[in-house]
Design a protein around this motif. Structure first.
Motif: not given
Length: 328
Positions: A211-212, A237-244, A246-252
């Motif tokens: 997705v990223f 865990r994807g090609k562009k790094g890890n997603f969580s 707890s940390k990455d909802l804003k970016k997504l």
């Protein structure tokens, strides 16, 4: 009747009372967090198939360092036998680490995937050789909403898993649906579900990808979607790094809003007890502010009636949360 059997029977009768079984071969028939007592608060039972001759998926979570006893598991088997179960599998979920694959609990579970019906939608279910049957039953109300509201829409379904939300979108009459997931086996399963419903592949694209990686690509190309679906796992865990979550909802959500058309729908949900509803709202609001997008809530995503919670239950019992938001 033992206290355990009373718990299970009461839950079964509740589904019959609300007629949740009608037209629906996929149903949670016991939700321990809301209906169980003692050790059975850590148990869930899902039914796949008709009321008689169905197959069951029993999940038991580790509590206080242990699972249910063999005697307690026998009580579950006895109850399912009384309901004319064809078979049942058992999945033990430890507090930490990956669970083992399910094992037969009753009868001879089918080795191959089986087709079931949920409110005119068809899905393939797998009971052995997997850690999940392939259909999230708590999203049944969302599938109903999608199947009624996306006529002539261009839909992007991310973190799609086996594509159940894609199927629901196409049932509504979507113009096109892109189904994106990191897992190639999940995408292959999603294609099976698409074909099972008789949909044309000319109106669909199935992609194994991150997705990223793809959301920025589509934004750069000027691609826009009338509906973007976000249903991420708690961690990936994807090609562009890890997603969580707890940390990455804003970016997504910033990336998703970058490809959402004017008047488009943003469907967002998470299955996490660790992220509060208030924190989730805050992250989405921050993403909307960062992208200068205004959003209006149309529909709140909550646990269905087959996943009851107790009055004053802790937030962890209401782990599913989300919204259908409209860009305005």
């Amino acid at each position: 009747m033992s206290q355990v059997l009373q718990q299970l029977e009461s839950a079964w009768q509740l589904r019959l009372k609300f007629k949740l079984h009608l037209g629906n071969q996929a149903l949670r028939v016991f939700h321990g967090p809301g209906e169980g007592i003692g050790g059975f608060r850590s148990v869930s039972i899902d039914r796949f198939g008709d009321v008689k001759g169905a197959h069951f998926w029993v999940t038991v979570w580790e509590e206080d360092g242990s699972f249910l006893s063999p005697e307690e598991l026998k009580l579950i088997s006895s109850f399912l036998k009384s309901k004319d179960a064809a078979s049942a599998v058992l999945l033990r979920r430890p507090k930490k680490g990956t669970p083992d694959e399910p094992v037969p609990l009753l009868g001879l579970p089918p080795q191959e995937r089986i087709a079931i019906i949920e409110n005119d939608l068809r899905f393939k279910i797998q009971l052995l050789g997997t850690r999940h049957p392939g259909l999230f039953l708590d999203h049944q109300p969302l599938r109903q909403w999608l199947a009624q509201n996306l006529d002539r829409k261009r839909v992007l379904n991310t973190f799609a898993y086996t594509g159940s939300l894609s199927v629901a979108a196409q049932k509504s009459g979507a113009d096109s649906v892109i189904t994106l997931d990191l897992s190639a086996p999940s995408i292959a399963w999603a294609k099976e579900n698409w074909a099972l419903n008789g949909f044309s592949f000319a109106r669909a694209e199935f992609m194994t990808g991150d997705v990223f990686e793809w959301l920025p690509k589509w934004a750069k190309r000027g691609e826009r979607f009338d509906c973007v679906i976000l249903d991420p796992p708690s961690f990936s865990r994807g090609k562009k790094g890890n997603f969580s979550t707890s940390k990455d909802l804003k970016k997504l959500h910033e990336l998703a809003l970058g490809v959402l058309s004017p008047d488009g729908f943003l469907v967002t949900s998470i299955n996490s007890a660790k992220v509060s509803r208030a924190q989730y709202e805050k992250e989405i609001a921050a993403a909307a502010s960062a992208t200068s997008v205004k959003l209006k809530m149309l529909y709140e995503i909550e646990l269905p009636k087959s996943f009851p919670t107790r009055p004053q239950a802790p937030p962890s019992d209401r782990y599913l949360k989300g919204w259908v938001l409209k860009r305005c």
